[in-house]
Design a protein around this motif. Sequence first.
Motif, mmCIF file in Angstrom:
data_model
loop_
_atom_site.group_PDB
_atom_site.id
_atom_site.type_symbol
_atom_site.label_atom_id
_atom_site.label_comp_id
_atom_site.label_asym_id
_atom_site.label_seq_id
_atom_site.Cartn_x
_atom_site.Cartn_y
_atom_site.Cartn_z
ATOM 1 N N LEU A 91 7.409 10.053 4.060
ATOM 2 C CA LEU A 91 6.776 10.087 5.375
ATOM 3 C C LEU A 91 5.261 10.222 5.256
ATOM 4 O O LEU A 91 4.513 9.588 6.011
ATOM 5 C CB LEU A 91 7.348 11.258 6.176
ATOM 6 C CG LEU A 91 6.811 11.435 7.600
ATOM 7 C CD1 LEU A 91 7.096 10.203 8.441
ATOM 8 C CD2 LEU A 91 7.411 12.672 8.257
ATOM 9 N N SER A 92 4.803 11.016 4.307
ATOM 10 C CA SER A 92 3.360 11.157 4.107
ATOM 11 C C SER A 92 2.731 9.835 3.689
ATOM 12 O O SER A 92 1.700 9.418 4.244
ATOM 13 C CB SER A 92 3.091 12.228 3.049
ATOM 14 O OG SER A 92 1.715 12.306 2.750
ATOM 15 N N LEU A 104 -2.700 10.277 -3.357
ATOM 16 C CA LEU A 104 -1.266 10.433 -3.085
ATOM 17 C C LEU A 104 -0.411 9.915 -4.229
ATOM 18 O O LEU A 104 0.691 10.419 -4.458
ATOM 19 C CB LEU A 104 -0.896 9.720 -1.784
ATOM 20 C CG LEU A 104 -0.922 10.632 -0.550
ATOM 21 C CD1 LEU A 104 -2.362 10.886 -0.110
ATOM 22 C CD2 LEU A 104 -0.128 10.035 0.588
ATOM 23 N N SER A 105 -0.895 8.901 -4.949
ATOM 24 C CA SER A 105 -0.136 8.424 -6.099
ATOM 25 C C SER A 105 -0.065 9.487 -7.188
ATOM 26 O O SER A 105 1.005 9.747 -7.761
ATOM 27 C CB SER A 105 -0.782 7.150 -6.641
ATOM 28 O OG SER A 105 -0.121 6.707 -7.799
ATOM 29 N N LEU A 106 -1.188 10.137 -7.463
ATOM 30 C CA LEU A 106 -1.169 11.221 -8.454
ATOM 31 C C LEU A 106 -0.325 12.393 -7.973
ATOM 32 O O LEU A 106 0.409 13.013 -8.755
ATOM 33 C CB LEU A 106 -2.599 11.675 -8.737
ATOM 34 C CG LEU A 106 -3.461 10.774 -9.624
ATOM 35 C CD1 LEU A 106 -4.840 11.370 -9.784
ATOM 36 C CD2 LEU A 106 -2.807 10.567 -10.979
ATOM 37 N N ALA A 107 -0.427 12.718 -6.674
ATOM 38 C CA ALA A 107 0.357 13.837 -6.149
ATOM 39 C C ALA A 107 1.850 13.556 -6.259
ATOM 40 O O ALA A 107 2.634 14.443 -6.625
ATOM 41 C CB ALA A 107 -0.037 14.096 -4.698
ATOM 42 N N HIS A 108 2.258 12.338 -5.947
ATOM 43 C CA HIS A 108 3.682 12.001 -6.034
ATOM 44 C C HIS A 108 4.164 12.073 -7.487
ATOM 45 O O HIS A 108 5.262 12.590 -7.763
ATOM 46 C CB HIS A 108 3.906 10.598 -5.471
ATOM 47 C CG HIS A 108 5.339 10.181 -5.442
ATOM 48 N ND1 HIS A 108 6.229 10.592 -4.470
ATOM 49 C CD2 HIS A 108 6.064 9.392 -6.271
ATOM 50 C CE1 HIS A 108 7.415 10.073 -4.694
ATOM 51 N NE2 HIS A 108 7.344 9.342 -5.790
ATOM 52 N N ALA A 109 3.357 11.560 -8.408
ATOM 53 C CA ALA A 109 3.764 11.588 -9.814
ATOM 54 C C ALA A 109 3.853 13.013 -10.332
ATOM 55 O O ALA A 109 4.810 13.383 -11.037
ATOM 56 C CB ALA A 109 2.774 10.776 -10.642
ATOM 57 N N GLN A 110 2.872 13.851 -9.984
ATOM 58 C CA GLN A 110 2.888 15.218 -10.473
ATOM 59 C C GLN A 110 4.019 16.030 -9.850
ATOM 60 O O GLN A 110 4.651 16.846 -10.514
ATOM 61 C CB GLN A 110 1.539 15.888 -10.183
ATOM 62 C CG GLN A 110 0.390 15.320 -10.996
ATOM 63 C CD GLN A 110 0.635 15.452 -12.490
ATOM 64 O OE1 GLN A 110 0.890 16.538 -13.007
ATOM 65 N NE2 GLN A 110 0.580 14.330 -13.199
ATOM 66 N N LEU A 111 4.289 15.784 -8.568
ATOM 67 C CA LEU A 111 5.392 16.501 -7.925
ATOM 68 C C LEU A 111 6.732 16.100 -8.534
ATOM 69 O O LEU A 111 7.616 16.945 -8.736
ATOM 70 C CB LEU A 111 5.388 16.223 -6.423
ATOM 71 C CG LEU A 111 6.261 17.120 -5.554
ATOM 72 C CD1 LEU A 111 5.881 18.578 -5.707
ATOM 73 C CD2 LEU A 111 6.150 16.703 -4.084
ATOM 74 N N SER A 112 6.880 14.835 -8.869
ATOM 75 C CA SER A 112 8.115 14.379 -9.526
ATOM 76 C C SER A 112 8.252 15.022 -10.898
ATOM 77 O O SER A 112 9.346 15.446 -11.306
ATOM 78 C CB SER A 112 8.104 12.860 -9.661
ATOM 79 O OG SER A 112 7.986 12.234 -8.414
ATOM 80 N N LEU A 141 0.827 -1.206 0.000
ATOM 81 C CA LEU A 141 0.000 0.000 0.000
ATOM 82 C C LEU A 141 0.861 1.256 0.000
ATOM 83 O O LEU A 141 0.498 2.273 -0.607
ATOM 84 C CB LEU A 141 -0.937 -0.009 1.207
ATOM 85 C CG LEU A 141 -2.034 -1.075 1.199
ATOM 86 C CD1 LEU A 141 -2.919 -0.936 2.421
ATOM 87 C CD2 LEU A 141 -2.860 -0.985 -0.073
ATOM 88 N N PHE A 142 2.000 1.207 0.689
ATOM 89 C CA PHE A 142 2.926 2.338 0.620
ATOM 90 C C PHE A 142 3.410 2.538 -0.809
ATOM 91 O O PHE A 142 3.478 3.671 -1.308
ATOM 92 C CB PHE A 142 4.106 2.091 1.553
ATOM 93 C CG PHE A 142 5.227 3.081 1.409
ATOM 94 C CD1 PHE A 142 5.206 4.285 2.086
ATOM 95 C CD2 PHE A 142 6.309 2.815 0.572
ATOM 96 C CE1 PHE A 142 6.229 5.210 1.937
ATOM 97 C CE2 PHE A 142 7.340 3.731 0.428
ATOM 98 C CZ PHE A 142 7.302 4.925 1.119
#
Length: 830
Positions: free
Chosen positions: A794-795, A740-748, A399-400
């Motif tokens: 951490l998030s 969070l998956s979309l946020a991580h991809a967009q931030l990258s 899940l992480f």
Amino acid sequence: MGSMFRSEEVALVQLFLPTAAAYTCVSRLGELGLVEFRDLNASVSAFQRRFVVDVRRCEELEKTFTFLQEEVRRAGLVLPPPEGRLPAPPPRDLLRIQEETERLAQELRDVRGNQQALRAQLHQLQLHAAVLGQGHGPQLAAAHTDGTSERMPLLQAPGGPHQDLRVNFVAGAVEPHKAPALERLLWRACRGFLIASFRELEQPLEHPVTGEPAMWMTFLISYWGEQIGQKIRKITDCFHCHVFPFLEQEEARRRALRQLQQQSQELQEVLGETERFLSQVLGRVLQLLPPGQVQVHKMKAVYLALNQCSVSTTHKCLIAEAWCSVRDLPALQEALRDSSTEEGVSAVAHRIPCRDMPPTLIRTNRFTASFQGIVDAYGVGRYQEVNPAPYTIITFPFLFAVMFGDVGHGLLMFLFALAMVLAENRPAVKAAQNEIWQTFFRGRYLLLLMGLFSIYTGFIYNECFSRATSIFPSGWSVAAMANQSGWSDAFLAQHAMLTLDPNVTGVFLGPYPFGIDPVWSLAANHLSFLNSFKMKMSVILGVVHMAFGVVLGIFNHVHFGQRHRLLLETLPELTFLLGLFGYLVFLVIYKWLCVSAASAASAPSILIHFINMFLFSHSPTNRPLYPRQEVVQATLVVLALAMVPILLLGTPLHLLRRHRPHLRRRPAGRQEEDKAGLLDLPDASVNGWSSDEEKAGGLDNEEEAELVPSEVFMHQAIHTIEFCLGCVSNTASYLRLWALSLAHAQLSEVLWAMVMSIGLGLGREVGVAAVVLVPIFAAFAVMTVAILLVMEGLSAFLHALRLHWVEFQNKFYSGTGYKLSPFTFAATDD
């Protein structure tokens, strides 16, 4: 590893320890760490117990050891670790250890006191020599060296009332920060009837207490008049000045200075011998202190454990009660037998029945400890209920990784954890005192799996530092779109990214072998595609995860003999969950399989169908996915609603029906007795019931329990409302995987576009590119680690933690137990 799925069987044992061998037996048990003693003297104060005198002697020794340790630290030495595992010393050795320690401590006090006295005396001599050697007021001294200079007045008057006054001197040293205040106060108090000279020493002197270099100010005050002299002496005393005699004759001062230097040299020799002897004493302390501390700590622990035992009526043995794993009972018997054979009477241990809930014992190793720690942070499991830790080993990193999917970021985390795993046996790594490092080091295997799973999901998302990789040939042919769309050169120049349309003939050639096709990273509808994919994937994972938690509750019901809960709780819960949200998963998968790309534009909306399902209505513009869909949906809603009264009333009515015949048979005089004994009954908590709920309606032995109908119905109503509403809120909570998956991809992607892309486009020549890319890549690396790995990691970790604690574990795990804390010397040896 069998105990990982459920806590080990723990038994209450009663130990009969002969008085002569009790200390040896308990000491042996401390070395093995098999049992947890129960306090049989809870009503007795600590000052009235049998071995309180021995405990106090151990505490006095610990105070002495603390003094010796401070002296060692003061000398700048480091205590070596004790050699090997030291056993607890026999009781007869306590007096010997105490005498040796006290003698060594007293010797150290004496030597340290002599050293301080010698240093203070040497400091006084050095200050006196400095005052004499500073040469204050040479003109003033020379004015009184010829003839009867001692009584010659400063002003050469032929006569007067003050012609017989004698000029006196006060010389000494003061700390530099006090000198200005001292000078001002002397001038004001004496109304100017003095001459004062202040000079700073050229070289600092060693402080007699701290040993650090300190600067001093020397002063020479000349005055006349007894009253002014008294004022000067009082003022210098108030400022803690060092005052020394000052000779007016220069030759006398030189002789005094030579004498002071000779005394200082002799005193330094004596001080050197004293410090050498102090080093010898400290050497003996270094030999005595490490083993002595370990032995005294163990001895104190043994006496504290013996204080928890009761004395037999014949005073020939001590009786102890302890929790012990059934698996360790043979080792316990053997340890007691070996420890008491020398005394001629063997210690005995046997199991006794107990109505208290035993402690929870789950053995872990260096790999499973971090995952078990995640579960225990929510709450220690009740005795022998299903342990979520083995399943958390897989589900938590997965899940992480769903929220953190990136090959590059996962690889960095994996390599960091792998480095800690490979260096885990190095003493320097284990002895690191940094708290952040210790947190990472304790969870190194958790980080290892989190990084490994993130690499896997990164390949699924086809993202490596937000860039797609073409491992296999793409399943899309853009050439077919270009041939049929009639794109002009001006259109292509204005649109860097184009929309993928699978309805164009010849565009879609087949699915990508593994993960998402890299051509989607160049499409304008890339975000819309991933948004739909990840949202539906989150719902599917959430429903499967929650259903798995409900299924694990079955093992609790079967293990504790509460089979009525299988029909009255587990079956209604599964029916409610799968009838509503399992059907939503079915609609998602059915639409994926049965709706083609050609008919995607006119495909029905799953969301509208799901809303109409609860409203028992249909939308004319939203055609059904399959025949008789409305009938199936209405049936599922009615079936799910029918499970609510079963879940609400089934278990309470069943318990009351079973308890009614017992109430008729039981004598009236035992009702109050059963009420008092109810709190001591063991319990197998399931389905998230708390201890109060189980006392009301979930006991293993309901026939012996006093049930209060109002409490039974109230607790079951709370459980029913929590589960039914939780199915809705928990399913929505799993959408955090999508967000969070979309946020991580967009931030990258933003980090790549705002940093690396700009750097790669600045210079085309090799030299210019090298100069530009070095600082840009350094900034990109720092921001990647700080923002994407640390903050985003951490998030994602905290959100995965919440999904396990709230959405998964509350379906079957109560977490209201307590750990088995065995009596062991392991921490003392470490």
